[in-house]
Design an enzyme around this catalytic site. Sequence first.
Site, PDB file in Angstrom:
ATOM      1  N   ARG A 185       0.817  -1.215   0.000  1.00  0.00           N
ATOM      2  CA  ARG A 185       0.000   0.000   0.000  1.00  0.00           C
ATOM      3  C   ARG A 185       0.847   1.260   0.000  1.00  0.00           C
ATOM      4  O   ARG A 185       0.293   2.366  -0.011  1.00  0.00           O
ATOM      5  CB  ARG A 185      -0.863   0.021   1.262  1.00  0.00           C
ATOM      6  CG  ARG A 185      -2.273  -0.467   1.077  1.00  0.00           C
ATOM      7  CD  ARG A 185      -2.864  -0.555   2.463  1.00  0.00           C
ATOM      8  NE  ARG A 185      -4.245  -0.242   2.481  1.00  0.00           N
ATOM      9  CZ  ARG A 185      -5.212  -1.164   2.517  1.00  0.00           C
ATOM     10  NH1 ARG A 185      -4.922  -2.427   2.465  1.00  0.00           N
ATOM     11  NH2 ARG A 185      -6.460  -0.783   2.578  1.00  0.00           N
TER      12      ARG A 185
ATOM     13  N   ARG B 223     -21.777  -3.501   3.311  1.00  0.00           N
ATOM     14  CA  ARG B 223     -21.057  -4.779   3.396  1.00  0.00           C
ATOM     15  C   ARG B 223     -21.253  -5.481   4.742  1.00  0.00           C
ATOM     16  O   ARG B 223     -21.303  -4.858   5.788  1.00  0.00           O
ATOM     17  CB  ARG B 223     -19.560  -4.543   3.196  1.00  0.00           C
ATOM     18  CG  ARG B 223     -18.729  -5.786   3.523  1.00  0.00           C
ATOM     19  CD  ARG B 223     -17.303  -5.679   3.130  1.00  0.00           C
ATOM     20  NE  ARG B 223     -16.660  -4.501   3.654  1.00  0.00           N
ATOM     21  CZ  ARG B 223     -15.443  -4.120   3.290  1.00  0.00           C
ATOM     22  NH1 ARG B 223     -14.778  -4.810   2.402  1.00  0.00           N
ATOM     23  NH2 ARG B 223     -14.914  -3.048   3.816  1.00  0.00           N
TER      24      ARG B 223
ATOM     25  N   ARG C 252     -17.770  -4.116   9.662  1.00  0.00           N
ATOM     26  CA  ARG C 252     -16.451  -3.656  10.108  1.00  0.00           C
ATOM     27  C   ARG C 252     -16.522  -2.277  10.753  1.00  0.00           C
ATOM     28  O   ARG C 252     -17.301  -1.429  10.326  1.00  0.00           O
ATOM     29  CB  ARG C 252     -15.492  -3.615   8.906  1.00  0.00           C
ATOM     30  CG  ARG C 252     -14.859  -4.961   8.655  1.00  0.00           C
ATOM     31  CD  ARG C 252     -14.098  -5.059   7.375  1.00  0.00           C
ATOM     32  NE  ARG C 252     -13.262  -3.920   7.023  1.00  0.00           N
ATOM     33  CZ  ARG C 252     -12.517  -3.886   5.915  1.00  0.00           C
ATOM     34  NH1 ARG C 252     -12.497  -4.926   5.097  1.00  0.00           N
ATOM     35  NH2 ARG C 252     -11.801  -2.831   5.632  1.00  0.00           N
TER      36      ARG C 252
ATOM     37  N   ARG D 170      -9.871   6.595   4.450  1.00  0.00           N
ATOM     38  CA  ARG D 170      -9.323   5.441   3.711  1.00  0.00           C
ATOM     39  C   ARG D 170      -9.111   5.797   2.236  1.00  0.00           C
ATOM     40  O   ARG D 170      -8.115   5.408   1.627  1.00  0.00           O
ATOM     41  CB  ARG D 170     -10.263   4.240   3.830  1.00  0.00           C
ATOM     42  CG  ARG D 170     -10.229   3.610   5.218  1.00  0.00           C
ATOM     43  CD  ARG D 170     -11.460   2.777   5.490  1.00  0.00           C
ATOM     44  NE  ARG D 170     -11.531   1.564   4.707  1.00  0.00           N
ATOM     45  CZ  ARG D 170     -12.622   0.798   4.616  1.00  0.00           C
ATOM     46  NH1 ARG D 170     -13.711   1.120   5.273  1.00  0.00           N
ATOM     47  NH2 ARG D 170     -12.606  -0.285   3.890  1.00  0.00           N
TER      48      ARG D 170
HETATM   49  P1  AP5 Z   1     -14.765  -6.359  -0.995  1.00  0.00           P
HETATM   50  O1  AP5 Z   1     -14.441  -7.502  -1.888  1.00  0.00           O
HETATM   51  O2  AP5 Z   1     -14.886  -6.626   0.463  1.00  0.00           O
HETATM   52  O3  AP5 Z   1     -13.774  -5.121  -1.279  1.00  0.00           O
HETATM   53  P2  AP5 Z   1     -12.265  -4.882  -0.886  1.00  0.00           P
HETATM   54  O4  AP5 Z   1     -11.583  -4.278  -2.061  1.00  0.00           O
HETATM   55  O5  AP5 Z   1     -11.672  -6.115  -0.293  1.00  0.00           O
HETATM   56  O6  AP5 Z   1     -12.465  -3.726   0.187  1.00  0.00           O
HETATM   57  P3  AP5 Z   1     -11.809  -3.524   1.621  1.00  0.00           P
HETATM   58  O7  AP5 Z   1     -12.697  -2.546   2.355  1.00  0.00           O
HETATM   59  O8  AP5 Z   1     -11.524  -4.829   2.296  1.00  0.00           O
HETATM   60  O9  AP5 Z   1     -10.481  -2.814   1.234  1.00  0.00           O
HETATM   61  P4  AP5 Z   1      -9.567  -2.014   2.141  1.00  0.00           P
HETATM   62  O10 AP5 Z   1      -8.377  -1.960   1.282  1.00  0.00           O
HETATM   63  O11 AP5 Z   1     -10.094  -0.713   2.602  1.00  0.00           O
HETATM   64  O12 AP5 Z   1      -9.505  -2.879   3.502  1.00  0.00           O
HETATM   65  P5  AP5 Z   1      -8.402  -3.821   4.114  1.00  0.00           P
HETATM   66  O13 AP5 Z   1      -9.085  -4.860   4.898  1.00  0.00           O
HETATM   67  O14 AP5 Z   1      -7.394  -4.207   3.121  1.00  0.00           O
HETATM   68  O15 AP5 Z   1     -16.137  -5.718  -1.547  1.00  0.00           O
HETATM   69  C1  AP5 Z   1     -16.734  -4.620  -0.885  1.00  0.00           C
HETATM   70  C2  AP5 Z   1     -18.275  -4.755  -0.968  1.00  0.00           C
HETATM   71  O16 AP5 Z   1     -18.674  -4.633  -2.327  1.00  0.00           O
HETATM   72  C3  AP5 Z   1     -18.807  -6.107  -0.486  1.00  0.00           C
HETATM   73  O17 AP5 Z   1     -20.041  -5.924   0.156  1.00  0.00           O
HETATM   74  C4  AP5 Z   1     -18.993  -6.909  -1.796  1.00  0.00           C
HETATM   75  O18 AP5 Z   1     -20.029  -7.886  -1.692  1.00  0.00           O
HETATM   76  C5  AP5 Z   1     -19.356  -5.800  -2.783  1.00  0.00           C
HETATM   77  N1  AP5 Z   1     -18.879  -6.073  -4.138  1.00  0.00           N
HETATM   78  C6  AP5 Z   1     -17.692  -6.640  -4.509  1.00  0.00           C
HETATM   79  N2  AP5 Z   1     -17.606  -6.703  -5.847  1.00  0.00           N
HETATM   80  C7  AP5 Z   1     -18.754  -6.158  -6.335  1.00  0.00           C
HETATM   81  C8  AP5 Z   1     -19.250  -5.933  -7.651  1.00  0.00           C
HETATM   82  N3  AP5 Z   1     -18.555  -6.257  -8.739  1.00  0.00           N
HETATM   83  N4  AP5 Z   1     -20.452  -5.343  -7.784  1.00  0.00           N
HETATM   84  C9  AP5 Z   1     -21.187  -4.988  -6.687  1.00  0.00           C
HETATM   85  N5  AP5 Z   1     -20.788  -5.179  -5.421  1.00  0.00           N
HETATM   86  C10 AP5 Z   1     -19.577  -5.762  -5.244  1.00  0.00           C
HETATM   87  O19 AP5 Z   1      -7.664  -2.802   5.126  1.00  0.00           O
HETATM   88  C11 AP5 Z   1      -8.335  -2.300   6.254  1.00  0.00           C
HETATM   89  C12 AP5 Z   1      -7.403  -1.418   7.066  1.00  0.00           C
HETATM   90  O20 AP5 Z   1      -6.281  -2.201   7.550  1.00  0.00           O
HETATM   91  C13 AP5 Z   1      -6.745  -0.243   6.316  1.00  0.00           C
HETATM   92  O21 AP5 Z   1      -7.568   0.888   6.267  1.00  0.00           O
HETATM   93  C14 AP5 Z   1      -5.481  -0.022   7.166  1.00  0.00           C
HETATM   94  O22 AP5 Z   1      -5.780   0.637   8.374  1.00  0.00           O
HETATM   95  C15 AP5 Z   1      -5.059  -1.443   7.511  1.00  0.00           C
HETATM   96  N6  AP5 Z   1      -4.178  -2.043   6.477  1.00  0.00           N
HETATM   97  C16 AP5 Z   1      -4.447  -3.153   5.716  1.00  0.00           C
HETATM   98  N7  AP5 Z   1      -3.426  -3.434   4.893  1.00  0.00           N
HETATM   99  C17 AP5 Z   1      -2.483  -2.470   5.135  1.00  0.00           C
HETATM  100  C18 AP5 Z   1      -1.216  -2.204   4.565  1.00  0.00           C
HETATM  101  N8  AP5 Z   1      -0.688  -2.976   3.592  1.00  0.00           N
HETATM  102  N9  AP5 Z   1      -0.526  -1.129   5.032  1.00  0.00           N
HETATM  103  C19 AP5 Z   1      -1.010  -0.340   6.025  1.00  0.00           C
HETATM  104  N10 AP5 Z   1      -2.220  -0.531   6.604  1.00  0.00           N
HETATM  105  C20 AP5 Z   1      -2.960  -1.598   6.152  1.00  0.00           C
HETATM  106 MG    MG Z   2     -10.908  -6.642   1.594  1.00  0.00          MG
END
Ligand code: AP5
Ligand code: MG
Length: 215
Positions: free
Chosen positions: A87, A126, A161, A172
């Site tokens: 990221r 979600r 969440r 975000r």
């Molecule tokens: P979903 O598949 O859940 O989307 P996603 O891209 O996985 O979204 P996230 O919210 O998980 O991404 P994020 O990057 O913010 O969170 P992460 O957990 O990595 O789909 C979303 C929704 O849409 C669902 O309801 C699904 O059903 C629907 N959907 C999917 N496809 C669809 C379609 N085609 N049409 C219609 N609906 C659809 O990170 C969370 C937090 O962790 C960050 O903010 C940060 O604080 C920390 N973090 C994580 N990784 C790092 C890192 N590498 N570095 C620093 N901090 C980090």
């Molecule tokens: Mg995700």
Amino acid sequence: MNIILLGPPGAGKGTQARFLVEERGMTQLSTGDMLREAKDSGTEMGKVVAGVMARGELVTDEIVIGLIREKLEGEKGGGFIFDGFPRTLAQADALGELLNDCGEALDSVIEMQVDDEALVARITARSTCGNCGEVYNDNTKPVPADGKCTSCGELAEFKRRADDNEDSLKIRLMAYYKQTSPLIGYYHAKGNLNSVNGLGDMAEIKTAMSDILDK
Ligand code: AP5
Ligand code: MG
């Protein structure tokens, strides 16, 4: 084959990663899921990251690179899907070195493009199966009326969440545009970058991704 799914919050990275795990036997490495596990199990690190995540800010590079290093040292399988990692540019450099150290290569980066309006609608609707992690959406994939998850078949608790609200989402999204989107240019320059329109239906996006991975 090792790939990165790159995209803003709600782009569908987790949804598509699960398809790839089912169909190709790949291993999903989601730093978000790992951090939420640490938070839920109450580890020292989990306590440190809980507030940062709830606000929608990025956790330090040191913590997430450490998590990925542990996984790469411990797991072998049909290829890794990096979901939500890297990221930052520092994380991208570290991933290159870690893969190199274990004799692996990065095969493809798939950028999932979705506009902000659709992201807000998706995120605020979600929920996730507390048992197996299957992702649902009030509008596009509602939780089954009988309360049994369609993936694991269990009578489950469907969780929201802490960071899935409009205030955290603004932060975000800003973190994505400021700190993560420079990776698009970084991987383009390395010749790894592919893009899909993440706005279509899930099955169409899955096909577009398969076309990229099989070409
Ligand atoms: P979903 O598949 O859940 O989307 P996603 O891209 O996985 O979204 P996230 O919210 O998980 O991404 P994020 O990057 O913010 O969170 P992460 O957990 O990595 O789909 C979303 C929704 O849409 C669902 O309801 C699904 O059903 C629907 N959907 C999917 N496809 C669809 C379609 N085609 N049409 C219609 N609906 C659809 O990170 C969370 C937090 O962790 C960050 O903010 C940060 O604080 C920390 N973090 C994580 N990784 C790092 C890192 N590498 N570095 C620093 N901090 C980090
Ligand atoms: Mg995700």
